[in-house]
Scaffold this active site. Structure first.
Site, PDB file in Angstrom:
ATOM      1  N   LYS A  16       0.880  -1.286   0.125  1.00 58.71           N
ATOM      2  CA  LYS A  16       0.115  -0.043   0.241  1.00 58.71           C
ATOM      3  C   LYS A  16       0.765   1.346   0.192  1.00 58.71           C
ATOM      4  CE  LYS A  16      -4.500   0.754   0.418  1.00 58.71           C
ATOM      5  NZ  LYS A  16      -5.514   0.381  -0.440  1.00 58.71           N
ATOM      6  N   THR A  62      -4.248  -5.308   1.327  1.00 53.99           N
ATOM      7  CA  THR A  62      -3.398  -3.775   1.316  1.00 53.99           C
ATOM      8  C   THR A  62      -4.202  -3.033   2.292  1.00 53.99           C
ATOM      9  OG1 THR A  62      -4.418  -3.004  -0.682  1.00 53.99           O
ATOM     10  CG2 THR A  62      -2.637  -4.180  -1.045  1.00 53.99           C
ATOM     11  N   ASP A  63      -5.372  -3.062   2.242  1.00 50.05           N
ATOM     12  CA  ASP A  63      -6.311  -2.348   3.273  1.00 50.05           C
ATOM     13  C   ASP A  63      -6.070  -2.660   4.802  1.00 50.05           C
ATOM     14  OD1 ASP A  63      -8.927  -0.379   3.477  1.00 50.05           O
ATOM     15  OD2 ASP A  63      -9.331  -2.138   4.900  1.00 50.05           O
ATOM     16  N   PHE A 176      33.932  25.981 -14.287  1.00 47.70           N
ATOM     17  CA  PHE A 176      34.205  25.164 -15.044  1.00 47.70           C
ATOM     18  C   PHE A 176      35.018  25.360 -16.320  1.00 47.70           C
ATOM     19  CE2 PHE A 176      31.825  21.900 -17.830  1.00 47.70           C
ATOM     20  CZ  PHE A 176      32.337  20.691 -17.109  1.00 47.70           C
ATOM     21  N   ARG A 193      31.172  31.709 -11.852  1.00 49.65           N
ATOM     22  CA  ARG A 193      29.707  31.241 -12.458  1.00 49.65           C
ATOM     23  C   ARG A 193      28.822  31.267 -11.026  1.00 49.65           C
ATOM     24  NH1 ARG A 193      29.164  24.978 -14.203  1.00 49.65           N
ATOM     25  NH2 ARG A 193      30.130  24.022 -12.499  1.00 49.65           N
ATOM     26  N   VAL A 248      30.501  20.487 -10.178  1.00 46.86           N
ATOM     27  CA  VAL A 248      29.627  19.966  -9.516  1.00 46.86           C
ATOM     28  C   VAL A 248      30.037  18.525  -8.988  1.00 46.86           C
ATOM     29  CG1 VAL A 248      27.361  19.056  -9.199  1.00 46.86           C
ATOM     30  CG2 VAL A 248      27.869  21.248 -10.655  1.00 46.86           C
ATOM     31  N   ASN A 275      22.625  20.152 -11.907  1.00 51.50           N
ATOM     32  CA  ASN A 275      23.213  21.413 -12.127  1.00 51.50           C
ATOM     33  C   ASN A 275      22.401  22.318 -12.683  1.00 51.50           C
ATOM     34  OD1 ASN A 275      24.942  23.779 -12.353  1.00 51.50           O
ATOM     35  ND2 ASN A 275      26.276  22.685 -14.150  1.00 51.50           N
ATOM     36  N   HIS A 277      20.998  25.687 -14.141  1.00 51.92           N
ATOM     37  CA  HIS A 277      21.728  26.867 -14.913  1.00 51.92           C
ATOM     38  C   HIS A 277      20.766  28.166 -14.438  1.00 51.92           C
ATOM     39  CE1 HIS A 277      23.893  23.683 -16.631  1.00 51.92           C
ATOM     40  NE2 HIS A 277      22.784  22.989 -17.193  1.00 51.92           N
TER      41      HIS A 277
END
Length: 613
Positions: A16, A62-63, A176, A193, A248, A275, A277
């Site tokens: 569930k 599932t209940d 970079f 940057r 990164v 990353n 931008h």
């Protein structure tokens, strides 16, 4: 669970998802604590007949799973971390249902934060995850706390905590350059940057079993805050000068490395850092430049964005279930060190690798001990081998300096040790490990409280048997076959295809499943077949002193009077100063094996039984 039919391998699990629950804890001082969880339950169970034959008799609905989440939340009288809640929930499913071999519990906590009014924390609220803050007024935060807990019937455990949506941004100290350039490359190199990301992190604890879970309250909640702080501090660097990020990838590695270096209880960590931008804005026309970018005006973008992810794990850590982060020795040798003079020289404790998303659930279940493991995984197979040996022959025991030995006749091959609640932590930890083995084998929860007395039978430096006793006041006599209601006489549990037995108090019936994990060295069918089916008790309560909550003997040494020796030890030592009579002992919810033992030990089928709380 996996199965094969007509040459086709079949794997299944069911559960569930997104069970939403809010829980308020109200304290006597008027302050409140609040959490909101989204819980997902997934069970690996022996319900293949439902798929192959349409037989639903082994399916946990599932209940029912959904309802169990709310019941267990209600039972938490004191605030707990969601990891502890997940562990308890997973343990319930694997011990309460004999068909369930493993449970996977995932929880996401909504980040409610306590309101600050006029600089004062509101009395009725708390900051997200800060368990020591109290209050009632809340606002919604950003990042979410997550966990995934896998509990196996054997007691094996895997706990992973995480964080989602941790937005981080710095406007400088990032660049970079030096990357591959070809005819498709237009990105300029830069040493200045903006760096922005939304971190998704998950870290696995070096916990291998339920008995290894720390008892410290809010251990997981505090560790979550600690890991989050290390991630954030490493990303930004010192508050005045910051730290330069050449990529990164490099920042991600430093963050992961910092977590493993700081917290020895974390065995691995995975980080996903897109990353995000921020593009420089330059505006111009044929006549003039309208806006010239000078590291000041950006265009924020959501997509497309770069995706960078990796995980770091300790080489020496055991990561079971065929986890993708487990490498062989040969693979470890292929890891190329990063040539950077600023890195620490001691690198042997961890290795960097990509998470390729391999499945963890292609597992095999041992037909004898019930342990689930990944075939071919060296670590998993080693753990299974050790567990299998402990299950068959008993948990290894080298002895204690101050043992409380119960004197038994010299003809007894082993010795019996009594363990009480006030004994040293090491003694109680060993008992907990044995009790978890009992829970797995008996298919029921055998909780220990302060009034319990635990008797361990030691044979050849192993705990070959265990008995858990508790004080009781009354019990009920079991009716013999000749006294049972005529409509029930001759009824056998196997007539309806199940191994259930019924314990009746007046007009109330209690049903229990009898679980048999491993065959004994001696065939016990003949001994037990006349003790299966309904068990009826008289309505009249009689005085009793000692309740036998559970009794277990390792499969390889069964039918060697160990259970009888344990019962003798209980009678001799449960009450200081005198020996209990057999008529002062009672069995709790006897299974067919328990019925056979009781009839043999008491030399009557009309022994005493009781219903434990």
């Amino acid at each position: 669970m996996a199965g094969e039919t007509d040459g086709i391998k079949f794997e299944q699990r069911h559960g569930k998802t997104r069970v939403r629950v809010g829980r308020v804890w109200k304290r006597s001082d008027g302050s409140h604590s609040f959490v909101e969880w989204s819980v997902s339950v997934s069970l690996l169970s022996d319900c293949l007949p439902a798929y192959f034959n349409g037989d639903n008799s082994h399916i946990v609905a599932t209940d029912t799973m959904k309802n169990t989440v709310y019941v267990k939340a209600k039972e938490c009288s004191e605030q707990i971390s969601m990891e502890d809640f997940a562990i308890g929930l997973g343990k319930h499913f694997t011990t309460f249902y004999q068909q369930v071999t493993a449970s996977i519990i995932k929880i996401v906590e909504k980040p409610w934060e306590r309101m600050i009014i006029d600089g004062q924390p509101h009395k009725h609220g708390q900051y997200f995850h800060h368990s020591n803050f109290k209050g009632m007024s809340f606002k919604l935060g950003s990042e979410k706390h997550t966990t995934e807990v896998i509990v196996k019937k054997s007691g094996a455990l895997r706990v992973t905590s995480g964080i989602e949506g941790l937005a981080l941004l710095k406007t400088t100290k990032s660049g970079f350059e030096g990357f591959i350039r070809d005819k498709y490359t237009i990105l300029p190199e830069t040493r200045e940057r903006m760096l922005a990301t939304e971190v998704t992190a998950s870290w696995m604890y070096s916990l291998e079993s339920l008995s290894s879970v720390p008892s410290k309250p809010f251990y997981f909640s505090e560790r979550f805050l600690d890991v989050k702080k290390v991630l954030v501090d490493t990303f930004f660097g010192p508050p005045k000068e910051g730290v330069y990020s050449p990529s990164v990838q490099r920042t991600l590695y430093e963050m992961a490395e910092a977590v493993l270096g700081r917290f020895p209880d974390v065995s691995s960590i995975q980080l996903k850092m897109p990353n995000i931008h921020f593009l420089p804005v330059n505006l111009s026309n044929k006549e003039n430049v309208i806006v010239q970018f000078k590291d000041d005006v950006y265009l924020p973008t959501d997509e497309p964005h770069g995706t960078i992810e990796a995980s770091l794990s300790r080489v020496r850590s055991k990561i079971s279930n065929g986890d993708a982060s487990q490498h062989s020795k040969e693979e470890s040798k292929k890891c190329t060190p990063i040539p950077n003079g600023n890195l620490k020289k001691k690198r042997s404790y961890a290795q960097l690798h990509l998470d390729l998303g391999q499945s963890d659930f292609l597992l095999h279940t041992c037909s004898v001990c019930g342990f689930m493991y990944a075939c071919g995984d060296e670590g998993d197979e080693k753990v299974h081998k050790e567990f299998h040996k402990d299950y068959m022959h008993g948990i290894q025991f080298k002895g204690w300096n101050n043992e409380r030995v119960v004197n038994l006749p010299s003809t007894t091959a082993g010795r019996v040790i009594l363990v009480l609640d006030g004994d040293p932590p090491a003694h109680k930890k060993k008992v907990q490990k044995v009790v978890e083995m009992m829970e797995m084998d008996l298919g029921s929860e055998c909780l220990i409280h302060k009034l319990y007395k635990v008797y361990l039978y030691i044979l050849h430096q192993r705990i070959a048997g265990c008995l858990v006793a508790e004080p009781i006041k009354v019990a009920y006599r079991v009716l013999s076959n000749s006294e049972a209601p005529k409509s029930i006489k001759g009824t056998n549990a196997n007539d309806n295809g199940s191994n259930s037995s019924t314990l009746q108090f007046g007009g109330i019936n209690f049903q229990r499943e009898a679980v048999k994990r491993a065959p004994s060295a001696i065939n016990s069918v003949a001994l037990e077949e006349k003790h299966t089916g309904a068990v009826f008790l008289t309505n009249e309560a009689v005085p009793a002193i000692c309740g036998i909550r559970a009794i277990w003997v390792a499969p390889s040494v069964r039918r060697k009077q160990i259970a009888s020796h344990l019962l003798d030890a209980v009678r001799m030592s449960f009450c200081e100063g005198f020996v209990l009579k057999s008529s002062q002992l009672a069995f709790s919810d006897p299974t067919s094996s328990g019925m056979a033992l009781a009839c043999s030990y008491f030399d009557t089928s009309s022994f005493l039984a009781y219903k434990s709380d």
